[in-house]
Design a protein around this motif. Sequence first.
Motif, PDB file in Angstrom:
ATOM      1  N   ALA A  36       0.699  -1.283  -0.108  1.00 38.67           N
ATOM      2  CA  ALA A  36      -0.303   0.452  -0.196  1.00 38.67           C
ATOM      3  C   ALA A  36       1.016   0.810  -0.174  1.00 38.67           C
ATOM      4  CB  ALA A  36      -1.078   0.044   1.093  1.00 38.67           C
ATOM      5  N   ASN A  37       2.377   1.071   1.013  1.00 38.51           N
ATOM      6  CA  ASN A  37       3.090   2.513   0.753  1.00 38.51           C
ATOM      7  C   ASN A  37       4.382   1.987   0.880  1.00 38.51           C
ATOM      8  OD1 ASN A  37       3.772   2.740   2.962  1.00 38.51           O
ATOM      9  ND2 ASN A  37       2.069   2.679   3.738  1.00 38.51           N
ATOM     10  N   PHE A  38       5.188   2.937   0.480  1.00 35.83           N
ATOM     11  CA  PHE A  38       6.744   1.830  -0.354  1.00 35.83           C
ATOM     12  C   PHE A  38       6.908   1.993   1.538  1.00 35.83           C
ATOM     13  CE2 PHE A  38      10.925   3.010  -1.408  1.00 35.83           C
ATOM     14  CZ  PHE A  38      11.057   2.011  -2.101  1.00 35.83           C
ATOM     15  N   GLU A  39       7.026   2.883   2.001  1.00 37.46           N
ATOM     16  CA  GLU A  39       7.545   2.533   3.362  1.00 37.46           C
ATOM     17  C   GLU A  39       7.491   0.997   3.808  1.00 37.46           C
ATOM     18  OE1 GLU A  39      10.727   4.326   4.926  1.00 37.46           O
ATOM     19  OE2 GLU A  39       9.574   5.992   3.094  1.00 37.46           O
ATOM     20  N   GLU A  40       5.938   0.688   3.870  1.00 36.32           N
ATOM     21  CA  GLU A  40       5.755  -0.361   4.271  1.00 36.32           C
ATOM     22  C   GLU A  40       6.285  -1.871   3.157  1.00 36.32           C
ATOM     23  OE1 GLU A  40       1.250  -3.663   3.328  1.00 36.32           O
ATOM     24  OE2 GLU A  40       1.823  -1.563   4.126  1.00 36.32           O
ATOM     25  N   ALA A  41       6.887  -1.104   1.645  1.00 40.23           N
ATOM     26  CA  ALA A  41       7.352  -2.711   1.260  1.00 40.23           C
ATOM     27  C   ALA A  41       8.607  -1.942   1.622  1.00 40.23           C
ATOM     28  CB  ALA A  41       7.750  -1.365  -0.322  1.00 40.23           C
ATOM     29  N   LYS A  42       9.493  -1.447   2.194  1.00 37.04           N
ATOM     30  CA  LYS A  42      10.931  -1.212   2.672  1.00 37.04           C
ATOM     31  C   LYS A  42      11.004  -1.796   3.949  1.00 37.04           C
ATOM     32  CE  LYS A  42      13.378   1.713   2.282  1.00 37.04           C
ATOM     33  NZ  LYS A  42      14.027   3.692   2.517  1.00 37.04           N
ATOM     34  N   ALA A  43      10.315  -1.953   4.043  1.00 37.71           N
ATOM     35  CA  ALA A  43      10.089  -2.720   5.996  1.00 37.71           C
ATOM     36  C   ALA A  43       9.736  -4.012   5.765  1.00 37.71           C
ATOM     37  CB  ALA A  43       8.885  -1.953   6.903  1.00 37.71           C
ATOM     38  N   GLN A  44       8.832  -4.378   5.035  1.00 37.53           N
ATOM     39  CA  GLN A  44       8.305  -5.431   4.514  1.00 37.53           C
ATOM     40  C   GLN A  44       9.417  -6.378   3.899  1.00 37.53           C
ATOM     41  OE1 GLN A  44       4.982  -7.632   2.696  1.00 37.53           O
ATOM     42  NE2 GLN A  44       5.565  -9.341   2.635  1.00 37.53           N
ATOM     43  N   ALA A  45      10.824  -5.929   3.497  1.00 38.80           N
ATOM     44  CA  ALA A  45      11.932  -6.566   2.932  1.00 38.80           C
ATOM     45  C   ALA A  45      12.825  -6.144   3.423  1.00 38.80           C
ATOM     46  CB  ALA A  45      12.092  -5.400   1.527  1.00 38.80           C
ATOM     47  N   LEU A 104       8.958   1.844 -16.030  1.00 41.92           N
ATOM     48  CA  LEU A 104      10.071   2.390 -15.144  1.00 41.92           C
ATOM     49  C   LEU A 104       9.972   1.525 -14.099  1.00 41.92           C
ATOM     50  CD1 LEU A 104      12.575   3.172 -15.849  1.00 41.92           C
ATOM     51  CD2 LEU A 104      12.146   4.643 -13.291  1.00 41.92           C
ATOM     52  N   VAL A 105      11.121  -0.448 -14.498  1.00 41.19           N
ATOM     53  CA  VAL A 105      10.919  -1.132 -12.885  1.00 41.19           C
ATOM     54  C   VAL A 105      12.084  -0.813 -12.535  1.00 41.19           C
ATOM     55  CG1 VAL A 105       9.652  -3.267 -12.811  1.00 41.19           C
ATOM     56  CG2 VAL A 105       9.199  -2.621 -14.752  1.00 41.19           C
ATOM     57  N   LEU A 106      12.301  -0.840 -11.545  1.00 38.47           N
ATOM     58  CA  LEU A 106      14.016  -0.880 -10.686  1.00 38.47           C
ATOM     59  C   LEU A 106      13.245  -2.038  -9.754  1.00 38.47           C
ATOM     60  CD1 LEU A 106      12.927   1.977 -10.578  1.00 38.47           C
ATOM     61  CD2 LEU A 106      14.622   2.266  -9.813  1.00 38.47           C
ATOM     62  N   VAL A 107      14.812  -3.035 -10.055  1.00 36.35           N
ATOM     63  CA  VAL A 107      14.859  -3.834  -8.861  1.00 36.35           C
ATOM     64  C   VAL A 107      16.120  -3.295  -7.554  1.00 36.35           C
ATOM     65  CG1 VAL A 107      15.521  -5.861  -8.222  1.00 36.35           C
ATOM     66  CG2 VAL A 107      13.876  -5.332 -10.450  1.00 36.35           C
ATOM     67  N   MET A 108      15.526  -3.383  -6.437  1.00 34.75           N
ATOM     68  CA  MET A 108      15.656  -2.960  -5.789  1.00 34.75           C
ATOM     69  C   MET A 108      16.605  -4.074  -4.073  1.00 34.75           C
ATOM     70  SD  MET A 108      13.124   0.535  -5.272  1.00 34.75           S
ATOM     71  CE  MET A 108      14.565   1.213  -4.716  1.00 34.75           C
ATOM     72  N   ASP A 109      17.629  -3.249  -3.549  1.00 37.56           N
ATOM     73  CA  ASP A 109      17.731  -4.073  -2.039  1.00 37.56           C
ATOM     74  C   ASP A 109      17.254  -3.803  -1.478  1.00 37.56           C
ATOM     75  OD1 ASP A 109      18.800  -2.346  -1.240  1.00 37.56           O
ATOM     76  OD2 ASP A 109      21.158  -3.061  -1.351  1.00 37.56           O
ATOM     77  N   LYS A 110      17.090  -4.620  -0.339  1.00 39.86           N
ATOM     78  CA  LYS A 110      16.071  -4.482   0.603  1.00 39.86           C
ATOM     79  C   LYS A 110      16.241  -2.893   1.455  1.00 39.86           C
ATOM     80  CE  LYS A 110      18.988  -6.885   3.466  1.00 39.86           C
ATOM     81  NZ  LYS A 110      19.370  -7.919   4.522  1.00 39.86           N
ATOM     82  N   THR A 111      17.579  -2.048   1.156  1.00 41.65           N
ATOM     83  CA  THR A 111      17.834  -0.925   1.624  1.00 41.65           C
ATOM     84  C   THR A 111      17.552   0.163   0.546  1.00 41.65           C
ATOM     85  OG1 THR A 111      19.862  -1.048   1.811  1.00 41.65           O
ATOM     86  CG2 THR A 111      19.060  -1.799   2.986  1.00 41.65           C
ATOM     87  N   GLY A 112      17.005   0.078  -0.434  1.00 38.14           N
ATOM     88  CA  GLY A 112      16.459   0.892  -1.600  1.00 38.14           C
ATOM     89  C   GLY A 112      17.359   0.795  -2.854  1.00 38.14           C
ATOM     90  N   ASN A 113      18.650   0.640  -2.519  1.00 43.73           N
ATOM     91  CA  ASN A 113      19.898   0.818  -3.701  1.00 43.73           C
ATOM     92  C   ASN A 113      19.508   0.065  -4.627  1.00 43.73           C
ATOM     93  OD1 ASN A 113      21.395   1.974  -1.738  1.00 43.73           O
ATOM     94  ND2 ASN A 113      21.832   0.341  -0.433  1.00 43.73           N
ATOM     95  N   VAL A 114      19.456   0.471  -5.915  1.00 50.85           N
ATOM     96  CA  VAL A 114      18.496  -0.488  -7.106  1.00 50.85           C
ATOM     97  C   VAL A 114      20.258  -1.044  -7.679  1.00 50.85           C
ATOM     98  CG1 VAL A 114      18.500   0.845  -9.596  1.00 50.85           C
ATOM     99  CG2 VAL A 114      17.303   2.180  -7.490  1.00 50.85           C
ATOM    100  N   LYS A 154       9.755 -14.047  -4.268  1.00 50.11           N
ATOM    101  CA  LYS A 154      11.550 -13.793  -4.241  1.00 50.11           C
ATOM    102  C   LYS A 154      11.533 -11.834  -3.563  1.00 50.11           C
ATOM    103  CE  LYS A 154      13.338 -17.580  -5.300  1.00 50.11           C
ATOM    104  NZ  LYS A 154      13.963 -18.092  -5.066  1.00 50.11           N
ATOM    105  N   TRP A 155      10.089 -10.997  -4.182  1.00 50.82           N
ATOM    106  CA  TRP A 155      10.507  -9.844  -4.142  1.00 50.82           C
ATOM    107  C   TRP A 155       9.338  -9.064  -3.078  1.00 50.82           C
ATOM    108  CZ3 TRP A 155      10.344 -10.881  -9.470  1.00 50.82           C
ATOM    109  CH2 TRP A 155      11.113 -11.538 -10.395  1.00 50.82           C
ATOM    110  N   VAL A 156       9.183  -8.192  -2.735  1.00 50.31           N
ATOM    111  CA  VAL A 156       8.397  -7.028  -2.314  1.00 50.31           C
ATOM    112  C   VAL A 156       8.138  -5.690  -2.918  1.00 50.31           C
ATOM    113  CG1 VAL A 156       7.745  -5.121  -0.555  1.00 50.31           C
ATOM    114  CG2 VAL A 156       9.397  -7.383  -0.013  1.00 50.31           C
ATOM    115  N   ILE A 157       6.366  -6.357  -3.455  1.00 44.82           N
ATOM    116  CA  ILE A 157       6.241  -5.128  -4.846  1.00 44.82           C
ATOM    117  C   ILE A 157       5.752  -3.989  -4.396  1.00 44.82           C
ATOM    118  CG2 ILE A 157       6.783  -7.204  -6.655  1.00 44.82           C
ATOM    119  CD1 ILE A 157       3.624  -7.652  -6.279  1.00 44.82           C
ATOM    120  N   TYR A 158       5.960  -2.978  -5.105  1.00 48.88           N
ATOM    121  CA  TYR A 158       5.041  -1.709  -4.982  1.00 48.88           C
ATOM    122  C   TYR A 158       5.253  -0.876  -6.251  1.00 48.88           C
ATOM    123  CZ  TYR A 158       3.574   3.006  -3.245  1.00 48.88           C
ATOM    124  OH  TYR A 158       3.167   4.244  -3.105  1.00 48.88           O
TER     125      TYR A 158
END
Length: 144
Positions: A23-32, A111-121, A72-76
């Motif tokens: 639902a939001n990117f912060e939630e995605a990062k926390a789950q990742a 635009l599709v970005l694959v990022m690590d769990k900390t947000g690095n592209v 494999k992923w957390v998607i947003y």
Amino acid sequence: MKKQILFLFLFIGTLGYSQNWKANFEEAKAQAISDDKNILLVFSGSDWCAPCIKLENTIWKSEEFKKEADEKWVIYKADFPKKKANLLSVELTASNKKLAEQYNKSGNFPLVLVMDKTGNVLGITGFKNLSPADYIKLLHSFEK
């Protein structure tokens, strides 16, 4: 009664297409971080961008992608609809604009970005006329 039955079938049909988009990117990062998974961040114009719509229908809605994403992923999806009927909440629109300022300065869609769990592209792509299996392989190639 007929309307209720029709509504029930439509509702059940949409469940087959549901995915675990956060639902939001912060939630995605926390789950990742908690699940030790990478993040898939998708910038989309869901109601005006033809390649975005094709990507949605051929890749994101495919059973192969749904299964892989769950494992494999957390998607947003940072969506930027234009039609009044599809507009997002003010808060979500502001959040997506902030993400675009950080990760999509050129305004490319999709635009599709694959990022690590900390947000690095790790890798960036867009629409490719590939099968779901080949698109998944492309996304995983950024993780190596």
